[in-house]
Each structure stands twice: as structure tokens, then as C-alpha cells.
Enzyme design. Structure first.
Site, PDB file in Angstrom:
ATOM      1  N   GLU A   1      79.604 128.436 102.237  1.00 15.39           N
ATOM      2  CA  GLU A   1      78.567 128.940 101.423  1.00 15.39           C
ATOM      3  C   GLU A   1      77.413 127.915 100.745  1.00 15.39           C
ATOM      4  OE1 GLU A   1      80.210 131.561  98.236  1.00 15.39           O
ATOM      5  OE2 GLU A   1      81.592 132.433  99.891  1.00 15.39           O
TER       6      GLU A   1
ATOM      7  N   THR B   1      71.670 129.455 106.423  1.00 19.56           N
ATOM      8  CA  THR B   1      70.367 129.859 105.923  1.00 19.56           C
ATOM      9  C   THR B   1      69.313 128.948 106.208  1.00 19.56           C
ATOM     10  OG1 THR B   1      71.659 130.639 103.802  1.00 19.56           O
ATOM     11  CG2 THR B   1      69.323 130.667 103.655  1.00 19.56           C
TER      12      THR B   1
ATOM     13  N   ARG C   1      75.061 137.399 103.678  1.00 28.00           N
ATOM     14  CA  ARG C   1      76.192 136.244 103.874  1.00 28.00           C
ATOM     15  C   ARG C   1      77.067 136.794 105.095  1.00 28.00           C
ATOM     16  NH1 ARG C   1      78.843 131.937 104.434  1.00 28.00           N
ATOM     17  NH2 ARG C   1      80.709 131.749 104.124  1.00 28.00           N
TER      18      ARG C   1
ATOM     19  N   ASP D   1      74.788 124.074 113.700  1.00 29.43           N
ATOM     20  CA  ASP D   1      75.215 124.823 112.525  1.00 29.43           C
ATOM     21  C   ASP D   1      76.899 124.905 112.652  1.00 29.43           C
ATOM     22  OD1 ASP D   1      75.325 126.162 110.062  1.00 29.43           O
ATOM     23  OD2 ASP D   1      74.886 128.025 111.012  1.00 29.43           O
TER      24      ASP D   1
ATOM     25  N   GLN E   1      83.971 126.244 105.822  1.00 26.19           N
ATOM     26  CA  GLN E   1      85.390 126.495 105.227  1.00 26.19           C
ATOM     27  C   GLN E   1      86.322 125.556 105.669  1.00 26.19           C
ATOM     28  OE1 GLN E   1      86.242 130.624 104.773  1.00 26.19           O
ATOM     29  NE2 GLN E   1      84.367 131.028 103.703  1.00 26.19           N
TER      30      GLN E   1
HETATM   31  N1  GTP Z   1      69.618 132.143  95.837  1.00 22.73           N
HETATM   32  C1  GTP Z   1      69.971 131.310  96.931  1.00 22.73           C
HETATM   33  N2  GTP Z   1      70.945 131.679  97.608  1.00 22.73           N
HETATM   34  C2  GTP Z   1      71.232 130.927  98.464  1.00 22.73           C
HETATM   35  C3  GTP Z   1      70.617 129.674  98.714  1.00 22.73           C
HETATM   36  N3  GTP Z   1      71.136 129.031  99.702  1.00 22.73           N
HETATM   37  C4  GTP Z   1      71.983 130.033 100.507  1.00 22.73           C
HETATM   38  N4  GTP Z   1      72.209 131.262  99.670  1.00 22.73           N
HETATM   39  C5  GTP Z   1      72.828 132.337  99.971  1.00 22.73           C
HETATM   40  O1  GTP Z   1      74.350 131.665  99.820  1.00 22.73           O
HETATM   41  C6  GTP Z   1      75.244 132.436 100.755  1.00 22.73           C
HETATM   42  C7  GTP Z   1      75.540 131.518 101.757  1.00 22.73           C
HETATM   43  O2  GTP Z   1      74.977 130.948 102.448  1.00 22.73           O
HETATM   44  P1  GTP Z   1      75.189 130.370 104.195  1.00 22.73           P
HETATM   45  O3  GTP Z   1      73.725 129.824 104.600  1.00 22.73           O
HETATM   46  O4  GTP Z   1      75.881 131.795 104.763  1.00 22.73           O
HETATM   47  O5  GTP Z   1      76.094 129.343 103.814  1.00 22.73           O
HETATM   48  P2  GTP Z   1      76.982 128.361 104.872  1.00 22.73           P
HETATM   49  O6  GTP Z   1      76.958 127.045 104.431  1.00 22.73           O
HETATM   50  O7  GTP Z   1      76.364 128.722 106.051  1.00 22.73           O
HETATM   51  O8  GTP Z   1      78.285 128.963 104.818  1.00 22.73           O
HETATM   52  P3  GTP Z   1      79.583 128.960 106.011  1.00 22.73           P
HETATM   53  O9  GTP Z   1      78.933 129.576 107.019  1.00 22.73           O
HETATM   54  O10 GTP Z   1      80.684 129.722 105.418  1.00 22.73           O
HETATM   55  O11 GTP Z   1      79.945 127.361 106.410  1.00 22.73           O
HETATM   56  C8  GTP Z   1      74.155 133.271 101.462  1.00 22.73           C
HETATM   57  O12 GTP Z   1      74.313 134.846 101.062  1.00 22.73           O
HETATM   58  C9  GTP Z   1      72.581 132.763 101.465  1.00 22.73           C
HETATM   59  O13 GTP Z   1      71.715 133.843 101.271  1.00 22.73           O
HETATM   60  C10 GTP Z   1      69.636 129.109  97.802  1.00 22.73           C
HETATM   61  O14 GTP Z   1      69.278 128.304  97.776  1.00 22.73           O
HETATM   62  N5  GTP Z   1      69.499 130.173  96.699  1.00 22.73           N
HETATM   63 MG    MG Z   2      77.208 129.438 108.027  1.00 24.59          MG
END
Ligand code: GTP
Ligand code: MG
Length: 372
Positions: A40, A45, A173, A195, A199
């Protein structure tokens, strides 16, 4: 060994050597970039933004999937809040209409059940006192903080004509499982960008992409200083990110070796928007057990330093610098050579401007330090 005319064998060997060298050179021209960090934090993103910037457009099929996930995300967001209302024992404050809406929501089995009628009830529930009380205590349970945007737009999202757009795709997400990679041409250089799932149970898979890495972007959820891990509720998320960074930055795969320089490391202090919001309305950094011991003394010194230099000494800057100091402290050589940048991964303009600076650093590093 003579100096006479070379034999056909020697000629062939020379040709093969030349081919190998050429192949190695071409391989070296590929820049391998890993996106690492906890779950997360925002890796996917940023990955989506990079793909979009360099021509890999999302397909119609992907957007249909995103549309369905947005609906699911908004349902999960409200379910998490309603569960919390119950767990915190604040349900006695609910009106009859709220009780009915909660019951209806808890029966929803899938995104296709988000009707406009239910959406209206969810919106009212979101603005109700009880739910707002639970929202203020969100660090005590698991919820995607950025999904306030979805609940505020739930009427539009529940409409049968709704189709997710790229902004929604950035906000949605979807947990990553395993390793994804994409080859992108960036400023005439081929980048292979990876990427990974962040977790804890995903991290053991990372090693499969650790060979020959040019650069790492380590993504940190800056706003998560008061949250705990989904997979381990006893662990503060920021503390976990710092420990993970210690492991990665000190890993023999990425540190300097006699035959190659260290991997270039960049750290994106992400979710700057949520961080600023939280500093205004949520708990302060010095209220969190993990940070309260040394935050105030850091903030005192840092405020004086920034003011003396005529720089922005806002709470957000001091907070960001505080966490950067924690990451530097656990990295080899005090984090020398590591680049830190604040980012908002859901904002295309922000990511583009940060990336434009970082890509130059990575390309220069690949060309000059790695000699490709
Ligand atoms: N407001 C806001 N939301 C963000 C930002 N970066 C990511 N998010 C949100 O945070 C959530 C998690 O982001 P992901 O990009 O899925 O995180 P990840 O690091 O890929 O997570 P894993 O796949 O579990 O490792 C998503 O709903 C994104 O839209 C940010 O800078 N600002
Ligand atoms: Mg991810």
C-alpha cells in the site's frame, strides 16, 4: 605464441569474443529498475503512471476491471467503517435509518450490488456522526485512506453508466501479488521496470529480480506513520518500512562490489497529500509511541536550521525530514548518494516532474558509473 598471420580458429575466436562483448554491451544498455516498498505504499500507482507516460495505454478490458474494483473498493471502505463503529461500541448512537443502511450494506456480496438507492444511503451514512467518529479513529483499523474520494462520488460510481477513467485507475486499490514487469523506452534507453507485491508474504519472491539491478525506487507511505500493517497489527507501518529499507539498502545484491558499483537508490516519500491532511486533522507525529521519544528534539533543531537558511519550516517539511533522517540512519554510509523525493503518486503532474529529475539521475548513473 607467435606474431604471424592468425589461424582460422584464432580468427573465429576473436569474432565470437567480439559478439559476446557486443551482446554484453547491449544488455548493459537495458536499465533495470525495481519498485520496492511495503504494501500500500504506492508502487503500483507509480508503475501505472510510468506505463501511461511512455505509451502503454490501459486496455478497455483493464478499465472494465477497474470499474468493478472501484465499486468494490467503495463497498469495502464503508464496510470497514461500519465494522469499526460496532467494534468501538458507538452503535448506540445510530438512527433507525442508519441501522437499516448498515444491515443492507453488510449483506452486499459483490460490486454489482451497488445500486443508486444503496449509494444514497451510504453517502448519508458516511456523513453521519457515528461513522465520522469511527473515521477519526481510522489508525486503529484497516481502511484505504484515499478512498474518501470514492465515497464522496458514490452516486456517480453506482450509476450504471459509470466507467472508470485513468484518475480512478490511479486511486483504485488492487493488491499486487507476485512480480510484474514492463519494458519501456525512456529517452532512447530501454528501461525494464519491475513492480512487486509489498506485503510481508510477498517479499520472499523479490529475490527473483535482484540480479543486475541498475536502480531501485523505494516507495514509502509518508502518511502511514500512525498506522499498523494489515498483515501484522502489532507493527507500525513506518517502522516496518525503515527496517525493510535497512535490509534492502544493505543487501549484497545492491552494495558496491570490486566488479561493479552499488545500485542507485531513490526513495519516494509518497502520499504527501494525505500526510499534510493528517498533520492538520489527525494525530501529530509526537503523539505516536514509535516517534514521540525523539521527534520534538529533532523538530527544534530542524526548525532553527531551516529558518536560518530561509527555507520552508512547515510541519510537513519537518515531518518529512524527520522520517528521511530515520531512513538515512539505517542505510550504509549514512545514506550517502541516496536521493529522497516527496511524491503524490495519484497526481500525474507531480509524478511526471519528480520522475523527469530522477530519470536523468538514473540514466547518467547507468551511462557513466556502470560504463554502458
Ligand atoms: N491520496 C493518495 N493515495 C495514494 C498515493 N499513492 C498511492 N495511493 C493509493 O494507495 C493505495 C495503495 O497503492 P498501491 O499503488 O496499490 O500500493 P502498492 O505499494 O502497489 O501495494 P502492494 O501491491 O500491496 O505492494 C491505492 O488506493 C492508491 O490509489 C498518494 O500519493 N496519495
Ligand atoms: Mg502493488
Amino acid at each position: 605464441m607467435g606474431c604471424g598471420p592468425s589461424s582460422p580458429e584464432a580468427e573465429r575466436t576473436r569474432e565470437i569474443d567480439k559478439d559476446i562483448k557486443k551482446g554484453q554491451k547491449e544488455d548493459n544498455r537495458i536499465i533495470k529498475l525495481l519498485l520496492l516498498g511495503a504494501g500500500e505504499s504506492g508502487k503500483s500507482t507509480i508503475f501505472k503512471q510510468m506505463k501511461k507516460m511512455y505509451g502503454a495505454q490501459p486496455t478497455d478490458e483493464e478499465m472494465v476491471r477497474v470499474t468493478s474494483y472501484v465499486r468494490e473498493n467503495v463497498i469495502n471502505f464503508m464496510k470497514a467503517l461500519c465494522d469499526a463503529v460496532q467494534d468501538f461500541g458507538i452503535d448506540h448512537l445510530q438512527s433507525e435509518a442508519d441501522v437499516q443502511a448498515v444491515n443492507e450494506l453488510m449483506d452486499v456480496a459483490g460490486p454489482e450490488e451497488l445500486t443508486p438507492a444503496l449509494a444514497e444511503k451510504l453517502l448519508a451514512l458516511w456523513h453521519s456522526d457515528v461513522v465520522q467518529q469511527a473515521w477519526r479513529r481510522r489508525a486503529e483499523f484497516q481502511i484505504i485512506e484515499s478512498h474518501t474520494v470514492f465515497i464522496e462520488r458514490v452516486m456517480e460510481i453506482a450509476d450504471p453508466s459509470y466507467h472508470a477513467n485513468f484518475e480512478d485507475m490511479l486511486l483504485v486499490r488492487i493488491k499486487t501479488s507476485g512480480i510484474r514487469n514492463e519494458a519501456l523506452e525512456i529517452d532512447s534507453q530501454v528501461f525494464h521496470i519491475y513492480d512487486v507485491g509489498g506485503q510481508k508474504n510477498e517479499r520472499r519472491k523479490w529475490i527473483h529480480c535482484f540480479e543486475g539491478v541498475t536502480a531501485i525506487i523505494f516507495v514509502v507511505g509518508l502518511s502511514e506513520y500512525d498506522q499498523v500493517l494489515l498483515e501484522d497489527p502489532t507493527k507500525n507501518r513506518m517502522m516496518d518500512a525503515i527496517e525493510l529499507f535497512q535490509e534492502i539498502s544493505g543487501s549484497p545484491y545492491f552494495t558496491e562490489k570490486p566488479d561493479r558499483p552499488a545500485t542507485k537508490i531513490l526513495v519516494f516519500m509518497n502520499k504527501e497529500d494525505l500526510f499534510k491532511q493528517k498533520l492538520e486533522t489527525g494525530p501529530k507525529i509526537n503523539q505516536i509511541p514509535e516517534w514521540k521519544e525523539d521527534f520534538d528534539s529533532f523538530a527544534d533543531i530542524e526548525t532553527r536550521r531551516l529558518q536560518a537558511a530561509g527555507q520552508d519550516a512547515s510541519e510537513a517539511v519537518i515531518g518529512t525530514n524527520y522520517f528521511i533522517s530515520k531512513f538515512r540512519a539505517v542505510a550504509p554510509k549514512g545514506g550517502e548518494g541516496i536521493v529522497f523525493r516527496s511524491t503524490i503518486a495519484i497526481d500525474p503532474g507531480n509524478v511526471r516532474s519528480v520522475w523527469n529529475v530522477c530519470k536523468i539521475a538514473i540514466i547518467e548513473y547507468a551511462l557513466y558509473e556502470l560504463g554502458s
